[in-house]
Design a protein around this motif. Structure first.
Motif, PDB file in Angstrom:
ATOM      1  N   GLU A   1      -3.113  -4.085  -2.461  1.00  0.00           N
ATOM      2  CA  GLU A   1      -3.305  -2.810  -3.180  1.00  0.00           C
ATOM      3  C   GLU A   1      -1.952  -2.184  -3.528  1.00  0.00           C
ATOM      4  OE1 GLU A   1      -4.548  -0.624  -5.322  1.00  0.00           O
ATOM      5  OE2 GLU A   1      -6.425  -0.809  -4.169  1.00  0.00           O
TER       6      GLU A   1
ATOM      7  N   GLN B   1      -7.902  -7.208  -0.027  1.00  0.00           N
ATOM      8  CA  GLN B   1      -7.757  -6.193  -1.080  1.00  0.00           C
ATOM      9  C   GLN B   1      -6.697  -5.159  -0.695  1.00  0.00           C
ATOM     10  OE1 GLN B   1     -10.911  -3.243  -1.477  1.00  0.00           O
ATOM     11  NE2 GLN B   1     -10.819  -3.370  -3.720  1.00  0.00           N
TER      12      GLN B   1
ATOM     13  N   LEU C   1       0.828  -1.201   0.000  1.00  0.00           N
ATOM     14  CA  LEU C   1       0.000   0.000   0.000  1.00  0.00           C
ATOM     15  C   LEU C   1       0.869   1.259   0.000  1.00  0.00           C
ATOM     16  CD1 LEU C   1      -3.060   0.666   0.111  1.00  0.00           C
ATOM     17  CD2 LEU C   1      -2.819   0.869   2.575  1.00  0.00           C
TER      18      LEU C   1
END
Length: 274
Positions: free
Chosen positions: A116, A112, A3
């Motif tokens: 990411e 998710q 992320l």
């Protein structure tokens, strides 16, 4: 963790709030799911349905095919109809069905977020088919889920997390709307300043300066001789800005100084969420 660092605070805020919601729901009896919340027309079950729906949309799931009843008095515009779809489709779900779906959505969203790797500026789908950046989408989502955590806490009599990571995201989101509230909506005089003095779990002093063209800017420097000053606690600020209460209902928690017409106009236009 792939992320982007810009997105991490929003992922952290969402995680903190969604875990708090899950914890709030675990001990609830079936009847408590029907308690009224500060969101017009929505029960605890409805708010949880909305939160599940928001995360399903973040996951890119297709929207439910569902026809809304015609007697939903609180649904009066297209935005509300859009939001109500995810709520009404779950209106008759039992408590175990609700908690199971929420937990499954949390697992999927955590996966998710772990995977990411997109840039914060990547365009993603927003409400009504709109386009916004991934950063703005995650920022708004962290704010929404924290606010609905607060709605559930109000309904269940379990106050808390007014200074959590989500609260700090909410502060920044709401402060970004202040120039528009003061300069455009409340039509504050040109070359004037309005001060907001907020105390409590989150404290800040901010000035909105309106220039000669009538444009508002947000500043941290205090103003000498402001046209108006509004002093209130953080919880009241949030509830007003998110339309959960009216200025009249919290007048005992508000202190205003300066031009009474201007302060009335600001409070009348203070709600910035739909």
């Amino acid at each position: 963790m792939s992320l982007h660092p810009t997105l991490q605070p929003y992922a952290d805020a969402w995680t903190h709030s969604i875990d708090a919601i899950s914890e709030l729901l675990q001990p609830l009896a079936e009847a408590e799911w029907n308690r009224r919340t500060p969101c017009p027309g929505w029960s605890v079950r409805d708010v949880v349905s909305h939160v599940i729906g928001l995360d399903c949309e973040m996951l890119g799931d297709p929207r439910p095919i569902h026809t809304l009843p015609r007697d939903l008095f609180h649904v009066t515009n297209d935005h509300q109809r859009y939001m109500e779809m995810q709520v009404d489709v779950r209106r008759h779900h039992t408590a175990p069905e609700m908690t199971s779906e929420l937990e499954y959505v949390i697992i999927r969203r955590n996966r998710q977020l772990r995977n990411e790797s997109r840039d914060p500026g990547t365009k993603v789908r927003g409400p009504h088919g709109s386009e916004l950046t991934l950063e703005e989408s995650m920022r708004r989502h962290a704010f929404d889920v924290w606010m609905h955590e607060q709605d559930l806490r109000a309904a269940l009599g379990r106050p808390g997390n007014l200074d959590s990571p989500g609260a700090h995201v909410a502060r920044d989101v709401l402060l970004s709307e202040l120039p528009r509230v003061v300069a455009e909506n409340a039509q504050a005089p040109r070359s004037s300043a309005v001060v907001f003095d907020v105390h409590g779990p989150i404290e800040f002093l901010r000035t909105i300066r309106v220039d000669i063209q009538g444009r508002g800017t947000l500043e941290t420097a205090p103003a000498l001789g402001p046209a108006a000053t509004l002093t209130l606690d953080w919880e009241t600020y949030v509830r007003l800005a998110c339309g959960r209460v009216t200025p009249e209902s919290v007048s005992d928690r508000l202190k205003t100084e300066g031009d009474p017409d201007l302060t009335a106009a600001i409070l009348h236009n203070f709600t910035v969420t739909q």
